[in-house]
Design a protein around this motif. Structure first.
Motif, PDB file in Angstrom:
ATOM      1  N   ASP A 187      56.488  -6.151  57.935  1.00 23.06           N
ATOM      2  CA  ASP A 187      57.314  -7.009  57.064  1.00 23.06           C
ATOM      3  C   ASP A 187      58.261  -6.160  56.221  1.00 23.06           C
ATOM      4  N   LEU A 188      57.737  -5.036  55.719  1.00 21.16           N
ATOM      5  CA  LEU A 188      58.587  -4.105  54.972  1.00 21.16           C
ATOM      6  C   LEU A 188      59.747  -3.629  55.852  1.00 21.16           C
TER       7      LEU A 188
ATOM      8  N   GLY B 161      46.022  -6.273  57.424  1.00 18.85           N
ATOM      9  CA  GLY B 161      46.986  -6.680  56.400  1.00 18.85           C
ATOM     10  C   GLY B 161      48.002  -5.576  56.104  1.00 18.85           C
ATOM     11  N   LEU B 162      47.526  -4.334  56.080  1.00 16.86           N
ATOM     12  CA  LEU B 162      48.433  -3.214  55.785  1.00 16.86           C
ATOM     13  C   LEU B 162      49.422  -2.964  56.923  1.00 16.86           C
TER      14      LEU B 162
ATOM     15  N   GLN C  37      50.492  -5.319  59.027  1.00 12.43           N
ATOM     16  CA  GLN C  37      51.454  -6.430  58.950  1.00 12.43           C
ATOM     17  C   GLN C  37      52.442  -6.196  57.807  1.00 12.43           C
ATOM     18  N   ALA C  38      51.935  -5.754  56.670  1.00 14.09           N
ATOM     19  CA  ALA C  38      52.818  -5.488  55.525  1.00 14.09           C
ATOM     20  C   ALA C  38      53.862  -4.434  55.896  1.00 14.09           C
TER      21      ALA C  38
END
Lengths: 203, 203
Positions: free
Chosen positions: B164-165, B157-158, B160-161
């Motif tokens: 996305d960021l 998740g981190l 991917q985040a």
């Protein structure tokens, strides 16, 4: 009401709102090229002449529509119930609210405008102040909702990163339905943000 | 070389590369509408007939250009020197590399294509697999560069985040030069990411 003109004014306001909302929907669904004044007027069920009475150009109509929707989104954030509860859950609720406010149909419409503005200096000079005003408003609301002090540069950086993340997530949803992946990313991010804010804010 | 056709092949490859790079530059600077085959051919100094010999349609040329540039960006990530040093500095160097790989001129060009594809199902069905392939390649490289285990859902998740960021930051740079603010956001997030990864990975 005693003012005879009030019902007429109400109708006019309702028509204006329908026109602006239709403009956003047209941009989001059909793109910039298709979204002419004639197309938007037809979709809204308003005569082209009536639209042009209010907005002399397509650009003026589209900018007014973006501004109206930015205000609506800011109002939605102001109306968010205080999530209460433990900190990670509160942060998750706030991040979810911010991601919702920045994404969706408004983002798809704005994306059409930004993309044209990227190669059109005149449109860009009209869009940038509008966009900046919205971004500042969302930032201010994020600070208030998270109850943090953004004079701390580390906190300020994390709030900005959260809003940049929200824009990245909105972009990832333009071509395909990204809602399931987005929910996982929001969870991972908000857990991390909650830990960082808890560490940075003295009780 | 003993093969007589080799110099001709080299010239052809160089011409193809120039054409694809010019396509990206045209899209990024002038937008979708202006970037016709005739315009791109003129900018690249190649006859329109020669371009159409290789690419039958504008869409085919643009998709080939995106694919070529995606490969170049992936190769750049593969060539990143191992930053070494303490963990927060390593993570900062990797995040900076990812943000550079996702943003810039390639992003501006891709944005033009995504925006048209948003209202054009045929183009969308060609762009989505290309985009997904690039996104997966970048994710895989992020995992390798950060030396983390992304079978851990929190770590995944981190990562991917972070990507996305990077897309959100690339978008914020389209209408104005956002490089100074971006540097601060990258620093704030990479500090946070370093702390999170240090906590999640047993030594």
């Amino acid at each position: 009401m005693t003012d005879d003109s009030a019902p007429k004014q109400d109708r006019s306001r309702a028509t204006r709102r329908r026109l602006l909302e239709t403009t956003i929907r047209c941009l989001a669904r059909h793109g910039w090229e298709v979204s002419t004044v004639a197309f938007i007027a037809a979709e809204a069920g308003i005569s082209r002449g009536a639209v042009q009475h209010h907005f002399r150009t397509r650009e003026a109509l589209i900018l007014a529509a973006l501004e109206h929707m930015f205000e609506e989104r800011a109002a939605l954030l102001d109306a968010l119930p205080d999530p209460g509860g433990a900190d990670p859950d509160r942060v998750h609720a706030v991040v979810t609210g911010l991601v919702d406010a920045i994404g969706g149909e408004l983002f798809r419409a704005a994306l059409q405008v930004w993309t044209v503005a990227a190669a059109d200096p005149e449109l860009r000079s009209a869009v940038v102040p509008l966009e900046r005003h919205f971004a500042r408003g969302v930032h201010r609301r994020a600070v208030r909702l998270l109850r943090v002090d953004d004079t701390d540069p580390a906190v300020r950086g994390l709030i900005q990163a959260t809003l940049d993340l929200a824009r990245g997530l909105a972009l990832a949803d333009v071509l395909t339905d990204d809602s399931r992946r987005r929910a996982r990313v929001v969870r991972a991010w908000s857990d991390q943000l909650a830990a960082a804010l808890a560490a940075s804010v003295p009780d």
